[in-house]
Write a protein that holds these residues in place. Structure first.
Motif, PDB file in Angstrom:
ATOM      1  N   ASN A   3      48.897  27.618  13.684  1.00  0.00           N
ATOM      2  CA  ASN A   3      49.037  29.070  13.856  1.00  0.00           C
ATOM      3  C   ASN A   3      48.152  29.868  12.910  1.00  0.00           C
ATOM      4  O   ASN A   3      47.458  30.799  13.324  1.00  0.00           O
ATOM      5  CB  ASN A   3      50.505  29.482  13.615  1.00  0.00           C
ATOM      6  CG  ASN A   3      51.281  29.580  14.904  1.00  0.00           C
ATOM      7  OD1 ASN A   3      50.841  29.081  15.925  1.00  0.00           O
ATOM      8  ND2 ASN A   3      52.427  30.211  14.852  1.00  0.00           N
ATOM      9  N   ILE A   4      48.204  29.524  11.613  1.00  0.00           N
ATOM     10  CA  ILE A   4      47.472  30.287  10.606  1.00  0.00           C
ATOM     11  C   ILE A   4      45.971  30.197  10.855  1.00  0.00           C
ATOM     12  O   ILE A   4      45.239  31.199  10.761  1.00  0.00           O
ATOM     13  CB  ILE A   4      47.828  29.799   9.182  1.00  0.00           C
ATOM     14  CG1 ILE A   4      49.342  29.927   8.943  1.00  0.00           C
ATOM     15  CG2 ILE A   4      47.045  30.596   8.139  1.00  0.00           C
ATOM     16  CD1 ILE A   4      49.919  31.323   9.188  1.00  0.00           C
ATOM     17  N   GLU A   5      45.495  29.011  11.201  1.00  0.00           N
ATOM     18  CA  GLU A   5      44.063  28.839  11.510  1.00  0.00           C
ATOM     19  C   GLU A   5      43.671  29.661  12.736  1.00  0.00           C
ATOM     20  O   GLU A   5      42.590  30.280  12.767  1.00  0.00           O
ATOM     21  CB  GLU A   5      43.765  27.356  11.738  1.00  0.00           C
ATOM     22  CG  GLU A   5      43.836  26.517  10.470  1.00  0.00           C
ATOM     23  CD  GLU A   5      43.765  25.024  10.745  1.00  0.00           C
ATOM     24  OE1 GLU A   5      43.273  24.298   9.868  1.00  0.00           O
ATOM     25  OE2 GLU A   5      44.224  24.589  11.831  1.00  0.00           O
ATOM     26  N   ILE A   7      45.166  32.421  13.826  1.00  0.00           N
ATOM     27  CA  ILE A   7      45.216  33.850  13.472  1.00  0.00           C
ATOM     28  C   ILE A   7      43.968  34.235  12.682  1.00  0.00           C
ATOM     29  O   ILE A   7      43.379  35.303  12.913  1.00  0.00           O
ATOM     30  CB  ILE A   7      46.509  34.151  12.685  1.00  0.00           C
ATOM     31  CG1 ILE A   7      47.727  34.021  13.606  1.00  0.00           C
ATOM     32  CG2 ILE A   7      46.459  35.567  12.087  1.00  0.00           C
ATOM     33  CD1 ILE A   7      49.064  34.015  12.885  1.00  0.00           C
ATOM     34  N   ASN A   8      43.532  33.365  11.772  1.00  0.00           N
ATOM     35  CA  ASN A   8      42.305  33.648  11.026  1.00  0.00           C
ATOM     36  C   ASN A   8      41.084  33.668  11.946  1.00  0.00           C
ATOM     37  O   ASN A   8      40.182  34.499  11.781  1.00  0.00           O
ATOM     38  CB  ASN A   8      42.113  32.609   9.912  1.00  0.00           C
ATOM     39  CG  ASN A   8      43.032  32.866   8.728  1.00  0.00           C
ATOM     40  OD1 ASN A   8      43.269  34.018   8.360  1.00  0.00           O
ATOM     41  ND2 ASN A   8      43.563  31.811   8.132  1.00  0.00           N
ATOM     42  N   LYS A   9      41.087  32.775  12.916  1.00  0.00           N
ATOM     43  CA  LYS A   9      39.991  32.769  13.905  1.00  0.00           C
ATOM     44  C   LYS A   9      39.990  34.079  14.698  1.00  0.00           C
ATOM     45  O   LYS A   9      38.938  34.689  14.923  1.00  0.00           O
ATOM     46  CB  LYS A   9      40.149  31.570  14.845  1.00  0.00           C
ATOM     47  CG  LYS A   9      39.074  31.499  15.923  1.00  0.00           C
ATOM     48  CD  LYS A   9      39.305  30.310  16.860  1.00  0.00           C
ATOM     49  CE  LYS A   9      38.289  30.304  17.995  1.00  0.00           C
ATOM     50  NZ  LYS A   9      38.535  29.185  18.959  1.00  0.00           N
ATOM     51  N   LEU A  10      41.175  34.524  15.114  1.00  0.00           N
ATOM     52  CA  LEU A  10      41.280  35.780  15.866  1.00  0.00           C
ATOM     53  C   LEU A  10      40.829  36.955  15.005  1.00  0.00           C
ATOM     54  O   LEU A  10      40.133  37.859  15.481  1.00  0.00           O
ATOM     55  CB  LEU A  10      42.726  35.979  16.336  1.00  0.00           C
ATOM     56  CG  LEU A  10      43.029  37.236  17.146  1.00  0.00           C
ATOM     57  CD1 LEU A  10      42.213  37.272  18.431  1.00  0.00           C
ATOM     58  CD2 LEU A  10      44.524  37.314  17.476  1.00  0.00           C
ATOM     59  N   TYR A  11      41.215  36.954  13.744  1.00  0.00           N
ATOM     60  CA  TYR A  11      40.817  38.017  12.814  1.00  0.00           C
ATOM     61  C   TYR A  11      39.300  38.096  12.686  1.00  0.00           C
ATOM     62  O   TYR A  11      38.716  39.177  12.640  1.00  0.00           O
ATOM     63  CB  TYR A  11      41.451  37.739  11.451  1.00  0.00           C
ATOM     64  CG  TYR A  11      41.064  38.690  10.355  1.00  0.00           C
ATOM     65  CD1 TYR A  11      41.605  39.972  10.282  1.00  0.00           C
ATOM     66  CD2 TYR A  11      40.152  38.301   9.365  1.00  0.00           C
ATOM     67  CE1 TYR A  11      41.251  40.842   9.263  1.00  0.00           C
ATOM     68  CE2 TYR A  11      39.797  39.166   8.351  1.00  0.00           C
ATOM     69  CZ  TYR A  11      40.344  40.434   8.295  1.00  0.00           C
ATOM     70  OH  TYR A  11      39.986  41.292   7.284  1.00  0.00           O
ATOM     71  N   SER A  14      37.892  38.108  17.013  1.00  0.00           N
ATOM     72  CA  SER A  14      38.558  38.981  18.004  1.00  0.00           C
ATOM     73  C   SER A  14      38.798  38.303  19.345  1.00  0.00           C
ATOM     74  O   SER A  14      39.004  38.977  20.354  1.00  0.00           O
ATOM     75  CB  SER A  14      37.760  40.281  18.234  1.00  0.00           C
ATOM     76  OG  SER A  14      37.658  41.008  17.046  1.00  0.00           O
ATOM     77  N   SER A  15      38.745  36.978  19.377  1.00  0.00           N
ATOM     78  CA  SER A  15      38.911  36.304  20.669  1.00  0.00           C
ATOM     79  C   SER A  15      39.441  34.883  20.491  1.00  0.00           C
ATOM     80  O   SER A  15      39.048  34.168  19.576  1.00  0.00           O
ATOM     81  CB  SER A  15      37.568  36.251  21.404  1.00  0.00           C
ATOM     82  OG  SER A  15      37.721  35.683  22.686  1.00  0.00           O
ATOM     83  N   LEU A  16      40.355  34.528  21.397  1.00  0.00           N
ATOM     84  CA  LEU A  16      40.837  33.156  21.495  1.00  0.00           C
ATOM     85  C   LEU A  16      40.809  32.731  22.954  1.00  0.00           C
ATOM     86  O   LEU A  16      40.648  33.564  23.851  1.00  0.00           O
ATOM     87  CB  LEU A  16      42.270  33.038  20.961  1.00  0.00           C
ATOM     88  CG  LEU A  16      42.531  33.369  19.481  1.00  0.00           C
ATOM     89  CD1 LEU A  16      44.031  33.291  19.192  1.00  0.00           C
ATOM     90  CD2 LEU A  16      41.755  32.446  18.557  1.00  0.00           C
ATOM     91  N   SER A  17      41.007  31.454  23.204  1.00  0.00           N
ATOM     92  CA  SER A  17      41.132  30.967  24.581  1.00  0.00           C
ATOM     93  C   SER A  17      42.556  31.234  25.072  1.00  0.00           C
ATOM     94  O   SER A  17      43.465  31.506  24.278  1.00  0.00           O
ATOM     95  CB  SER A  17      40.836  29.464  24.645  1.00  0.00           C
ATOM     96  OG  SER A  17      41.871  28.740  23.989  1.00  0.00           O
ATOM     97  N   ILE A  18      42.769  31.118  26.371  1.00  0.00           N
ATOM     98  CA  ILE A  18      44.117  31.283  26.931  1.00  0.00           C
ATOM     99  C   ILE A  18      45.064  30.264  26.317  1.00  0.00           C
ATOM    100  O   ILE A  18      46.198  30.585  25.946  1.00  0.00           O
ATOM    101  CB  ILE A  18      44.087  31.172  28.471  1.00  0.00           C
ATOM    102  CG1 ILE A  18      43.364  32.377  29.084  1.00  0.00           C
ATOM    103  CG2 ILE A  18      45.507  31.083  29.033  1.00  0.00           C
ATOM    104  CD1 ILE A  18      43.220  32.324  30.593  1.00  0.00           C
TER     105      ILE A  18
END
Length: 349
Positions: A3-5, A7-11, A14-18
């Motif tokens: 989760n934390i990784e 969230i940091n990637k999203l931060y 600004s994008s994640l996979s489905i």
């Protein structure tokens, strides 16, 4: 990734996979919620400081030609006490709102047959003539591209049209056969092409919704890149087929607000009336999770309870001035400042 990784990637991106969005939803916990909230507030601060924008909501009609299964003003609900504001009543609401400092008016209503292009264009032009420094937001459902163009040319600035769900099967479970996700998405595309500041959105916890559906919604928001996004909990209405369903989870709703703020840091993100309905301090929680817009009701007192999309909607007996004063107090108490200017999207990404 945990989760934390993620969230940091999203931060950072600004994008994640489905799949990654779905993982974040399924594995939601206190640590993730705190970190998302911290990052969301930080991103919002960069664009909007501690400002909370208010929009004056005017519910112009609860007459609707559609029969959406979840909605309290659906066509087949014969228990609904119908009303429609006149042009003069709407202008009076705007005048009152303007005197209080509102510089955005949101005209929301069912898909009422009275709302022809000439009728709406005349209304929009009259509001702009009286209040040229104000923004007009419309939330009046699906229309043709030609119709949207006429409304834009008459002076409307923004248009809210929730996509409801990005999954066509889920969409068909919430709507009758004459309504399609394909047409809804085409309407949103048309609004953007015309030049409207465009808003989409969905209900959290709607019937048949899966975590995959929510992940698809988040991906759609990233790809569509709306100027505004309305996300609030589903609340059942007693006169619909979903009357026995539970309301959406306020905690999940706030979690998703934080995610959406990270997906598009400059988005205009309301803490919705529905969130304030399922939880007493829901709107405050929404702001603390990354939202930055609240829409107090400017509708005449006599019709506020009649615009019942769901049961239990906040509908105080307070005058608009008193309501605004209390709202300012509650926002000040959590460290935020209510501002009543137009509050356009900050494009300094």
């Amino acid at each position: 990734m945990n989760n934390i990784e993620l969230i940091n990637k999203l931060y950072e991106t600004s994008s994640l996979s489905i799949d990654e969005y779905e993982y974040l939803i399924i594995n939601r916990d206190e640590e993730s919620t705190k970190l998302l909230k911290k990052y969301a507030v930080e991103k919002r601060q960069q664009h909007y400081s501690n400002k909370v924008f208010v929009r004056g909501l005017i519910e112009v009609s609860n007459i609707c030609k559609n029969d959406c299964y979840y909605c309290g003003i659906r066509k087949s609900n014969h228990n609904c006490d119908r009303y429609r504001l006149t042009k003069e009543e709407i202008l009076e609401c705007c005048n009152e709102g303007y005197s209080l400092g509102f510089r955005t008016f949101v005209l929301q209503g069912g898909e009422d047959g009275i709302f022809t292009d000439p009728w709406l264009c005349d209304l929009i032009e009259s509001i702009k003539q009286s209040h040229p420094d104000c923004a007009i937001t419309l939330s009046l459902g699906e229309r043709s591209k030609e119709s949207y163009q006429k409304l834009f040319d008459s002076g409307a600035d923004r248009y809210l049209l929730r996509h409801e769900t990005a999954d066509s099967k889920h969409y068909s479970q919430l709507h009758p056969d004459n309504l399609s996700l394909e047409n809804r998405l085409q309407c949103l595309k048309n609004l953007k092409e015309i030049g409207f500041q465009t808003g989409c959105g969905f209900m959290v916890g709607s019937p048949y919704q899966t975590t995959r559906n929510i992940a698809q919604d988040l991906k759609f928001i990233k790809e569509f890149s709306p100027d505004m996004c309305g996300v609030g909990p589903f609340i059942p209405h007693k006169d619909t087929m979903f009357n026995n369903y539970a309301s959406g989870d306020a905690d999940l709703c706030c979690y998703l607000l934080s995610i959406i703020r990270l997906i598009k840091p400059n988005i205009l993100l309301p803490a919705t009336t529905a969130l304030g309905t399922v939880e007493n301090n829901g709107r405050e929680r929404g702001i603390l999770s990354g939202a930055n817009v609240i829409m107090p009701n400017l509708s005449p007192m006599s019709v506020r309870k009649k615009y019942a999309l769901y049961d239990g909607k906040i509908s105080t007996g307070e005058e608009s001035a008193q309501s605004l004063y209390k709202l300012k107090q509650s926002m000040n108490a959590i460290g935020y400042e209510v501002v009543v200017d137009r509050g356009d999207i900050n494009n300094n990404l």
